[in-house]
Scaffold this motif. Structure first.
Motif, mmCIF file in Angstrom:
data_model
loop_
_atom_site.group_PDB
_atom_site.id
_atom_site.type_symbol
_atom_site.label_atom_id
_atom_site.label_comp_id
_atom_site.label_asym_id
_atom_site.label_seq_id
_atom_site.Cartn_x
_atom_site.Cartn_y
_atom_site.Cartn_z
ATOM 1 N N UNK A 25 0.839 -1.085 -0.111
ATOM 2 C CA UNK A 25 -0.279 0.198 -0.212
ATOM 3 C C UNK A 25 0.844 1.298 -0.501
ATOM 4 N N UNK A 26 2.474 0.982 0.801
ATOM 5 C CA UNK A 26 2.434 1.636 0.283
ATOM 6 C C UNK A 26 3.522 2.550 -0.399
ATOM 7 N N UNK A 27 3.951 1.315 -1.293
ATOM 8 C CA UNK A 27 4.636 1.945 -2.587
ATOM 9 C C UNK A 27 3.996 1.919 -3.443
ATOM 10 N N UNK A 28 2.672 1.650 -3.851
ATOM 11 C CA UNK A 28 2.403 1.809 -4.833
ATOM 12 C C UNK A 28 1.709 3.820 -5.324
ATOM 13 N N UNK A 29 1.959 4.327 -4.352
ATOM 14 C CA UNK A 29 1.988 5.487 -4.732
ATOM 15 C C UNK A 29 2.953 6.158 -5.014
ATOM 16 N N UNK A 30 4.221 5.414 -5.123
ATOM 17 C CA UNK A 30 5.873 6.002 -5.252
ATOM 18 C C UNK A 30 6.514 5.564 -6.008
ATOM 19 N N UNK A 31 5.711 3.769 -6.380
ATOM 20 C CA UNK A 31 6.825 3.456 -7.653
ATOM 21 C C UNK A 31 5.726 2.552 -8.581
#
Length: 237
Positions: A25-31
């Protein structure tokens, strides 16, 4: 160290489903997701790992030898459109990979014991494999099968993968065997998180992964599957 190879850092972690959902969930907005994924955001990987008569790759890994190599044939999504013979090299904390494409006919020849198809003078990796099979009895040992969910970040050339549903084959070492009996090699709630990068991991990626709070380990899928077979079959090494 072979200076002609492109070496990268590799970190491995065994995480549970709850950690996976939080990190993803954290990664999806930045990678970004890897361009090769299907509609589900994943693809399927099946590899056939090889080892020699002394099980050198297995014992070097179990013995903590830092400089070592493994050989495997890899396909994607159960298709023969792309078949590679790969050599994965480990040097200290770095990894590198060499690979050569195979045709389906070449694959069929190799698994049937006809190694002459690898005797290609202008292909150093294939010639190396030919030598290993003729002189050190390099042979297929185990199938490693899993679903990969990959993400990429161009800063630092970072690649983050969640490898799920790790399975191995019980009755065959043919990756195209339609009757392959594949079984879970680890608990279903466990996922292998891998982070590969060139020189650095950007701080915003490191913060999203919270690497310091994870249990880093040397989670070799090859070793996990060989150990499973040793525990659940008559295989000996």
């Amino acid at each position: 160290m072979n200076t002609k190879l492109k070496y990268r850092h590799e970190l491995k972690f065994m995480i549970n489903r709850q950690q996976y959902f939080i990190i993803r969930q954290r990664l999806k907005s930045i990678v970004e997701q890897d361009a090769h994924v299907g509609p589900t955001g994943e693809y399927h990987i099946r590899s056939l790992y090889f080892d020699d008569i002394n099980n050198t790759a297995l014992h070097e890994k179990l013995g903590g030898i830092r400089d070592r190599a493994k050989y495997r044939i890899r396909i994607y999504n159960n298709s023969d459109n792309l078949i590679h013979f790969e050599k994965k090299v480990k040097f200290n904390d770095y990894i590198a990979k060499l690979k050569e494409p195979l045709t389906r006919d070449m694959y069929n020849s190799i698994v049937s014991g006809n190694f002459e198809v690898l005797n290609v003078p202008d292909k150093p990796l294939l010639r190396e494999l030919y030598y290993e099979m003729r002189n050190n009895l390099l042979r297929p040992k185990v199938i490693v099968d899993y679903v990969r969910e990959p993400y990429v970040c161009h800063n630092g050339n970072v690649r983050i993968t969640f490898d799920k549903e790790l399975r191995t084959g019980l009755n065959s070492t043919d990756i195209f065997d339609e009757a392959l009996n594949s079984v879970p090699a680890i608990d279903d709630h466990l996922i292998i998180l891998e982070v590969k990068y060139d020189e650095y991991i950007p701080e915003y990626i490191r913060a999203a992964l919270q690497l310091e709070g994870l249990n880093q380990q040397s989670a070799s899928k090859y070793v996990i599957c060989r150990k499973y077979l040793k525990t659940n079959t008559w295989e000996d090494y």
